[in-house]
Design a protein around this motif. Structure first.
Motif, PDB file in Angstrom:
ATOM      1  N   VAL A 163     -47.601 -30.256 -18.569  1.00  0.00           N
ATOM      2  CA  VAL A 163     -46.215 -30.182 -18.111  1.00  0.00           C
ATOM      3  C   VAL A 163     -46.074 -29.401 -16.794  1.00  0.00           C
ATOM      4  N   SER A 164     -47.209 -29.002 -16.221  1.00  0.00           N
ATOM      5  CA  SER A 164     -47.190 -28.285 -14.943  1.00  0.00           C
ATOM      6  C   SER A 164     -48.395 -28.698 -14.109  1.00  0.00           C
ATOM      7  N   MET A 165     -48.264 -28.590 -12.780  1.00  0.00           N
ATOM      8  CA  MET A 165     -49.406 -28.872 -11.914  1.00  0.00           C
ATOM      9  C   MET A 165     -49.278 -28.119 -10.594  1.00  0.00           C
ATOM     10  N   VAL A 166     -50.442 -27.817 -10.022  1.00  0.00           N
ATOM     11  CA  VAL A 166     -50.498 -27.188  -8.698  1.00  0.00           C
ATOM     12  C   VAL A 166     -50.843 -28.286  -7.700  1.00  0.00           C
ATOM     13  N   LEU A 167     -49.996 -28.468  -6.685  1.00  0.00           N
ATOM     14  CA  LEU A 167     -50.203 -29.534  -5.699  1.00  0.00           C
ATOM     15  C   LEU A 167     -51.260 -29.156  -4.676  1.00  0.00           C
ATOM     16  N   GLY A 168     -51.005 -28.056  -3.999  1.00  0.00           N
ATOM     17  CA  GLY A 168     -51.912 -27.655  -2.937  1.00  0.00           C
ATOM     18  C   GLY A 168     -51.462 -26.348  -2.318  1.00  0.00           C
ATOM     19  N   VAL A 169     -52.317 -25.803  -1.472  1.00  0.00           N
ATOM     20  CA  VAL A 169     -52.052 -24.493  -0.871  1.00  0.00           C
ATOM     21  C   VAL A 169     -52.278 -24.564   0.641  1.00  0.00           C
ATOM     22  N   PHE A 170     -51.274 -24.151   1.389  1.00  0.00           N
ATOM     23  CA  PHE A 170     -51.452 -23.904   2.820  1.00  0.00           C
ATOM     24  C   PHE A 170     -51.973 -22.478   2.948  1.00  0.00           C
ATOM     25  N   TYR A 171     -53.007 -22.283   3.760  1.00  0.00           N
ATOM     26  CA  TYR A 171     -53.561 -20.940   3.890  1.00  0.00           C
ATOM     27  C   TYR A 171     -53.915 -20.665   5.350  1.00  0.00           C
ATOM     28  N   LYS A 172     -53.862 -19.377   5.708  1.00  0.00           N
ATOM     29  CA  LYS A 172     -54.107 -18.978   7.096  1.00  0.00           C
ATOM     30  C   LYS A 172     -55.536 -18.477   7.234  1.00  0.00           C
ATOM     31  N   ARG A 173     -56.262 -19.053   8.186  1.00  0.00           N
ATOM     32  CA  ARG A 173     -57.639 -18.639   8.449  1.00  0.00           C
ATOM     33  C   ARG A 173     -57.786 -18.426   9.944  1.00  0.00           C
TER      34      ARG A 173
END
Length: 203
Positions: A163-173
């Motif tokens: 019933v839940s999901m993580v789509l994606g992550v924007f991250y700073k490098r």
């Protein structure tokens, strides 16, 4: 940029003309559940999916969360279109039911990770929803310039039973923003739990 990202794939937010991706939208489109009645009729059960966005600093501390409860981030960089409680009741209209916009240039300088995720508010299983698709694209809520990630959670057996999901992550490098496609279901029942799951497993 690829349209259908593989889970775990990381991409640079650089467009074909060399400029950086600036305005990002995450749109979700889903439908109500159809149930057959005793006498052959069909009833529609509203579905309430919630798109949310959590911001973390370089120490993985959650510094802001945007959801149906809070439609704008403290720095005004992230905006939520508002809560859709039903989904498409009359079939797929092709439009996103909820959209979150992100302006990377306006983000709080201490923001290091921006994660997008979905929760099924009433605990309705992804496999029971007739259609549910997510796209991450450059543009505005009314104009799609370039789609760079897509997920079909209703028809992907990996999401069944969740019933839940993580789509994606924007991250700073090194001062530059990149994107990591997660596309992972979680067992969380509430969005507050997903904020912690991301913190522990996906940053």
């Amino acid at each position: 940029m690829a349209i259908n990202l593989e889970k775990g794939q990381r991409i640079n937010l650089e467009k074909s003309n060399g400029s950086k991706l600036q305005n990002i939208c995450v749109g979700i489109n889903w439908g109500a559940i159809e149930k057959k009645g005793f006498f052959g009729g069909v009833t529609k059960e509203p579905v309430d999916l919630d798109a949310s966005c959590a911001v973390y600093d370089e120490n993985k501390r959650n510094i802001d969360t945007v959801s149906f409860r809070k439609l704008k981030s403290n720095d005004n960089a992230i905006k939520h279109s508002g809560d859709d409680l039903t989904g498409d009741m009359n079939g797929d209209d092709g439009l996103d039911n909820e959209v979150i916009t992100l302006d990377l240039a306006q983000l709080n300088p201490s923001a290091n990770h921006v994660a997008f995720f979905i929760n099924s508010f009433r605990g309705q299983d992804f496999k029971d929803i007739p259609f549910a698709s997510i796209r991450i694209y450059e543009g505005t809520p009314t104009r799609v310039n370039e789609v760079f990630a897509k997920y079909d959670i209703a028809n992907d057996k990996n999401f069944a039973g969740n019933v839940s999901m993580v789509l994606g992550v924007f991250y700073k490098r090194n001062g530059e923003w990149k994107f990591s496609a997660v596309g992972a279901p979680t067992k969380d029942r509430k969005l507050e739990e997903t904020v912690v799951t991301i913190q522990q497993n996906h940053l």
